[in-house]
Design a protein around this motif. Structure first.
Motif, PDB file in Angstrom:
ATOM      1  N   UNK A 194       0.836  -1.209   0.000  1.00  0.00           N
ATOM      2  CA  UNK A 194       0.000   0.000   0.000  1.00  0.00           C
ATOM      3  C   UNK A 194       0.866   1.252   0.000  1.00  0.00           C
ATOM      4  N   UNK A 195       1.914   1.247   0.808  1.00  0.00           N
ATOM      5  CA  UNK A 195       2.776   2.424   0.896  1.00  0.00           C
ATOM      6  C   UNK A 195       3.494   2.670  -0.426  1.00  0.00           C
ATOM      7  N   UNK A 196       3.927   1.581  -1.064  1.00  0.00           N
ATOM      8  CA  UNK A 196       4.666   1.741  -2.318  1.00  0.00           C
ATOM      9  C   UNK A 196       3.763   2.247  -3.433  1.00  0.00           C
ATOM     10  N   UNK A 197       2.467   2.022  -3.280  1.00  0.00           N
ATOM     11  CA  UNK A 197       1.521   2.494  -4.294  1.00  0.00           C
ATOM     12  C   UNK A 197       1.305   4.007  -4.219  1.00  0.00           C
ATOM     13  N   UNK A 198       1.804   4.631  -3.120  1.00  0.00           N
ATOM     14  CA  UNK A 198       1.620   6.086  -2.956  1.00  0.00           C
ATOM     15  C   UNK A 198       2.961   6.772  -2.708  1.00  0.00           C
ATOM     16  N   UNK A 199       3.863   6.778  -3.683  1.00  0.00           N
ATOM     17  CA  UNK A 199       5.149   7.463  -3.459  1.00  0.00           C
ATOM     18  C   UNK A 199       4.911   8.961  -3.287  1.00  0.00           C
ATOM     19  N   UNK A 200       5.599   9.597  -2.333  1.00  0.00           N
ATOM     20  CA  UNK A 200       5.345  11.026  -2.105  1.00  0.00           C
ATOM     21  C   UNK A 200       6.433  11.939  -2.660  1.00  0.00           C
ATOM     22  N   UNK A 201       7.576  11.364  -3.028  1.00  0.00           N
ATOM     23  CA  UNK A 201       8.630  12.170  -3.655  1.00  0.00           C
ATOM     24  C   UNK A 201       9.230  13.257  -2.786  1.00  0.00           C
ATOM     25  N   UNK A 202       8.969  13.211  -1.483  1.00  0.00           N
ATOM     26  CA  UNK A 202       9.433  14.300  -0.604  1.00  0.00           C
ATOM     27  C   UNK A 202      10.861  14.123  -0.112  1.00  0.00           C
ATOM     28  N   UNK A 203      11.391  12.902  -0.238  1.00  0.00           N
ATOM     29  CA  UNK A 203      12.696  12.594   0.358  1.00  0.00           C
ATOM     30  C   UNK A 203      13.826  13.526  -0.049  1.00  0.00           C
ATOM     31  N   UNK A 204      13.754  14.091  -1.258  1.00  0.00           N
ATOM     32  CA  UNK A 204      14.848  14.937  -1.754  1.00  0.00           C
ATOM     33  C   UNK A 204      15.086  16.172  -0.891  1.00  0.00           C
TER      34      UNK A 204
ATOM     35  N   UNK B 284       0.176  -0.076  10.020  1.00  0.00           N
ATOM     36  CA  UNK B 284      -0.962   0.011   9.097  1.00  0.00           C
ATOM     37  C   UNK B 284      -1.602   1.400   9.175  1.00  0.00           C
ATOM     38  N   UNK B 285      -1.722   1.917  10.381  1.00  0.00           N
ATOM     39  CA  UNK B 285      -2.319   3.241  10.558  1.00  0.00           C
ATOM     40  C   UNK B 285      -1.479   4.342   9.926  1.00  0.00           C
ATOM     41  N   UNK B 286      -0.187   4.184   9.972  1.00  0.00           N
ATOM     42  CA  UNK B 286       0.717   5.234   9.501  1.00  0.00           C
ATOM     43  C   UNK B 286       1.007   5.118   8.002  1.00  0.00           C
ATOM     44  N   UNK B 287       1.181   3.879   7.532  1.00  0.00           N
ATOM     45  CA  UNK B 287       1.614   3.689   6.150  1.00  0.00           C
ATOM     46  C   UNK B 287       0.618   2.917   5.282  1.00  0.00           C
ATOM     47  N   UNK B 288      -0.437   2.345   5.905  1.00  0.00           N
ATOM     48  CA  UNK B 288      -1.341   1.457   5.160  1.00  0.00           C
ATOM     49  C   UNK B 288      -2.246   2.195   4.196  1.00  0.00           C
ATOM     50  N   UNK B 289      -3.125   1.421   3.602  1.00  0.00           N
ATOM     51  CA  UNK B 289      -4.002   1.978   2.565  1.00  0.00           C
ATOM     52  C   UNK B 289      -4.943   3.040   3.132  1.00  0.00           C
TER      53      UNK B 289
ATOM     54  N   UNK C  25       9.071  10.149   6.366  1.00  0.00           N
ATOM     55  CA  UNK C  25       8.345   8.872   6.411  1.00  0.00           C
ATOM     56  C   UNK C  25       8.242   8.239   5.018  1.00  0.00           C
ATOM     57  N   UNK C  26       9.129   8.672   4.141  1.00  0.00           N
ATOM     58  CA  UNK C  26       9.179   8.074   2.802  1.00  0.00           C
ATOM     59  C   UNK C  26       9.511   6.583   2.904  1.00  0.00           C
ATOM     60  N   UNK C  27       8.797   5.781   2.131  1.00  0.00           N
ATOM     61  CA  UNK C  27       9.067   4.341   2.113  1.00  0.00           C
ATOM     62  C   UNK C  27       9.702   3.962   0.777  1.00  0.00           C
ATOM     63  N   UNK C  28      10.818   3.311   0.813  1.00  0.00           N
ATOM     64  CA  UNK C  28      11.540   2.956  -0.412  1.00  0.00           C
ATOM     65  C   UNK C  28      12.450   1.761  -0.127  1.00  0.00           C
ATOM     66  N   UNK C  29      12.050   0.574  -0.534  1.00  0.00           N
ATOM     67  CA  UNK C  29      12.895  -0.601  -0.277  1.00  0.00           C
ATOM     68  C   UNK C  29      14.295  -0.402  -0.843  1.00  0.00           C
ATOM     69  N   UNK C  30      15.297  -0.779  -0.075  1.00  0.00           N
ATOM     70  CA  UNK C  30      16.680  -0.619  -0.520  1.00  0.00           C
ATOM     71  C   UNK C  30      17.523  -1.772  -0.020  1.00  0.00           C
ATOM     72  N   UNK C  31      18.780  -1.784  -0.434  1.00  0.00           N
ATOM     73  CA  UNK C  31      19.645  -2.914  -0.119  1.00  0.00           C
ATOM     74  C   UNK C  31      20.356  -2.775   1.224  1.00  0.00           C
ATOM     75  N   UNK C  32      20.430  -1.549   1.724  1.00  0.00           N
ATOM     76  CA  UNK C  32      21.243  -1.299   2.914  1.00  0.00           C
ATOM     77  C   UNK C  32      20.370  -1.177   4.172  1.00  0.00           C
ATOM     78  N   UNK C  33      20.645  -2.021   5.139  1.00  0.00           N
ATOM     79  CA  UNK C  33      19.867  -2.052   6.376  1.00  0.00           C
ATOM     80  C   UNK C  33      19.819  -0.691   7.076  1.00  0.00           C
TER      81      UNK C  33
END
Lengths: 503, 503
Positions: free
Chosen positions: A185-195, A498-503, A346-354
């Motif tokens: 659900x979170x990945x379906x709504x990218x916000x682009x704010x991280x920059x 779920x409350x913070x990042x869910x659909x 609170x940007x969500x973006x799967x990455x390789x680095x823990x």
């Protein structure tokens, strides 16, 4: 009388371990580069001195005599629990032969150097023989400590007493099932704010802001200090001297601010242990040989994550704090609102680095590591198979391809430092943080009201009463059951995410 | 084999004492105020741990066995000297009963607090009972250590092994006689330049300049660091980590610059001890229980004074360094010449405060204190008589009236810290510095030539060869005789002062 004498012995051990802490802190913050080799000798000597004192026949005799005295006390007397904990640690240390310990230290030094080289050259084969040696030595260490269910349990006990691989696997299964839909659900709504966070932020100002945030959350600077390091950490030499560090990067604001809030969470725990526990077993990890008031690594992480994520990574927090932040960084943040800043953190973006992972993907990194290291220790996987197992787990868990081992199984220092068994405590911390936070909010409306107006004292008061003050006099599970009515469970954590990042 | 085992034991003691040094350094530079009480416990525990290990039956057995092995070695073998020094320290520690040591620590804590209060209130009577207790405890400590000539000799041994009160009295008589005419001549030519140093000097720039001076004199920053403290000091945790501090006062330039050069002198000694001596008895004060490479307090002070006064307080030095200093402080020093600046830093002006004293009057402050404390320890003076004895000595020595005890016998921390016996080492340092410096200049023209052009390596090379590298493997007198052909003597010092300040 003997309980008192045993207490004096433990006070001595605690003093030595606090001194050891000062050596470690200094080596990471102040020491000139030339001092490293000598410092290694000093750290080894203090560690051995504390261990030998604890494992001595004389201390064992004190324990035996104290046990006879303690047997006459009420069943819930703290002194009984203190003597029990000392007995357990003394026995564990006496079970591990001196040559295993020496090998452990020697392997660690070699493995660490090899890992640094392997990572720099992106060459797993450079690290492979040292990881094999580490695994072999860690197995013999685990066998010396003793275990019943799985050999890995002996190692878990060093970091998370009472935890077992079997329980962890159930926890992980619930988390994997629960996290996947929220992540989708979170990945379906990218916000682009991280920059926003990658603009230019003068380091001197970051320092001021980080210190201000720590103070805002309740960190007592008359018993602490904040310094800058590459790898942020918290360390305490009794509750009266609890120091934190954070990291400054001129073109990335997140590490300094959230590093400071994370370490402040750890520091609040240490600074608020019952003063009566100073220099006692309830402020000393006698098995791990270091001075700490928190009852387990997971419980400790619960406090850092609670303050970093539940408090610091909330919209209410930035609605209150952002105007001041904007004033300090007028050029970088002039066009940003509190709401947008919250989106950025609170940007969500799967990455390789823990260490770069967001709240939703962090646990996947942990579960992958625990699975691999438990299999290595149990003999169900060979070191040769680690890179491939890593790639497969990363694909299954986060859908990512691992292009090289530097971005894969060579990224963490833990294995080369002999810290096999500690990774799970990050996820336990996440789960426990949510469970405590939910219980705190439910217990008293003043806590939520305080968070809305920037008064963090009600929340701190609840945590002090239910968690911090107990130090190591209660286990993680005892604390959870008393504070929330239940042992560790994933429900509150999944509800929170779920409350913070869910659909 | 046993010599090696004894060496490992001493390495452990050295590691503990180096760790103790880190605790002390941290407590004076970095520690938050709240950490003081815990730190006291930690320091006490590491001190006791080192002492107990050294004084243990097990270590004594190692010594006895090592002695049998050493007896087979050549008479000049370093291992023989090492075993001899360990035996001496082990015996001394075993002679002092535990309750005397505990009383000593307890008295010190009380006396120090009382002294701070007494000085603030300018009330000797507040300190009197604690000084009485200190004297009584120090007497019993000296008696336990053992002495033959004068009880004070037992204390001198802690700071200046081999020194006696009788020898000191002869030294002082020569100094008093020799200094008086030089002082009279200097006072007849006041230069009025001192006010230059009391202009405004931004602290940040002072810090840069102090660090630059330390580096210029040869301080290796990859094995050291410079911090700011109220009371400057040098401390080493092996030769690979030797730290210094200096003091910054925005309206007084002298402390920062000459403090830095003074502590650099100490640091050069420590950084240049033979690396083979690290973690051995030749880099450990086993009697005083601290990690140090210098052979005595006096020898150490000779190095700080040599670099501070013979090098740093010279016209040649400022002719070279002043232009850069003027550039850093254009407003304060724009109208000043190198020659005038040299006059400012060599102004002679008798005063009441030891730490403010110039080169010509400093030793009077020392001799006065040694006379009083030796008489107290010997039982030839009562504590009640100290203020009056101080006034009389100050009048006789420097012609000054002491208006109150704060400017008199309450000014120093030493007595309240139990450091009776250490004052003489300041004057021994002055005398020894001149003797070494004279011998160095006579030995090689390149040394004087280097000083004229700002190349301090030839002087450092001579000192490394003749003093520094030997660590504690040679006594102060052995070093002096080998380097200058004579034991400690006042001639070179009086010649140096007469040449610089005389008629």
């Amino acid at each position: 009388m003997t309980i008192q004498a045993l207490g004096e012995r433990i006070a001595t051990v605690n003093d030595i371990l606090c001194s050891l802490g000062v050596l470690v802190w200094d080596s990471r913050t102040m020491m000139p580069s030339g001092g490293a080799v000598s410092r290694g000798f000093q750290i080894a000597t203090l560690t051995r001195t504390a261990r030998d004192l604890l494992a001595s026949d004389d201390t064992l005799r004190l324990v035996e005599s104290a046990e006879r005295e303690a047997a006459k006390l009420p069943a819930d007397a703290l002194d009984r629990e203190a003597v029990r904990q000392v007995r357990e640690a003394v026995e564990a240390h006496r079970r591990v032969p001196g040559d295993v310990i020496e090998r452990r230290a020697a392997v660690r030094a070699r493995a660490n150097a090899a890992w640094i080289e392997a990572r720099a050259r992106d060459d797993f084969s450079t690290f492979r023989p040292y990881l094999q040696e580490t695994v072999a030595n860690t197995r013999e260490y685990a066998d010396a400590l003793g275990w019943t269910g799985h050999r890995y349990d002996a190692l878990l006990r060093l970091y998370e007493p009472g935890e077992t691989l079997e329980r962890l696997r159930r926890l992980f299964a619930e988390l994997r099932a629960g996290l996947k839909p929220i992540l989708a659900a979170a990945r379906a709504r990218p916000n682009g704010a991280g920059a926003i966070l990658h603009r230019t932020f003068p380091v001197e100002t970051q320092r001021d802001v980080a210190l201000g945030l720590a103070r805002t959350l309740g960190y007592d600077l008359s018993r602490g200090r904040l310094d800058g390091t590459v790898h942020p950490f918290e360390i305490s030499f009794t509750r009266e001297d609890v120091r934190i560090t954070t990291r400054y990067n001129e073109t990335f604001l997140r590490p300094a601010l959230f590093g400071a809030m994370h370490e402040t969470g750890h520091a609040l725990y240490e600074q608020n242990v019952d003063p009566a526990f100073s220099r006692t077993v309830f402020a000393t990890d006698l098995l791990g040989l270091y001075a700490v008031g928190g009852t387990s690594f997971g419980a400790h992480e619960s406090q850092s994550r609670l303050w970093e994520n539940h408090v610091g990574r909330s919209l209410a927090f930035w609605r209150l704090q952002f105007p001041a932040l904007k004033e300090r960084f007028p050029e970088a943040l002039g066009d940003v609102t509190a709401e947008r800043f919250y989106e950025a953190v609170t940007t969500v973006e799967p990455g390789l680095i823990r260490t770069d992972a967001d709240e939703l993907t962090y646990d996947f990194h942990i579960m992958l590591r625990v699975d691999i290291e438990a299999a290595l220790i149990g003999g169900e996987m060979e070191v040769d198979d680690v890179p491939e197992a890593w790639r497969k787990a990363m694909k299954d868990g986060l859908g990512l391809d691992v292009p090289n081992d530097r971005l894969g199984c060579l990224q963490d220092i833990h294995w080369s430092s002999g810290m096999i068994g500690s990774f799970c405590t990050y996820t336990i911390g996440n789960v426990m943080a949510a469970q405590l936070f939910e219980a705190a909010l439910a217990s008293d409306d003043a806590i939520a009201a305080g968070l809305e107006k920037g008064d963090y004292a009600p929340l701190a008061g609840w945590l002090r009463e239910n968690v911090w003050r107990h130090g190591r006099s209660r286990s993680r599970e005892q604390i959870l059951v008393a504070a929330t009515g239940r042992g560790l469970e994933t429900g509150p954590y999944l509800r929170y995410l779920a409350g913070k990042y869910g659909a």
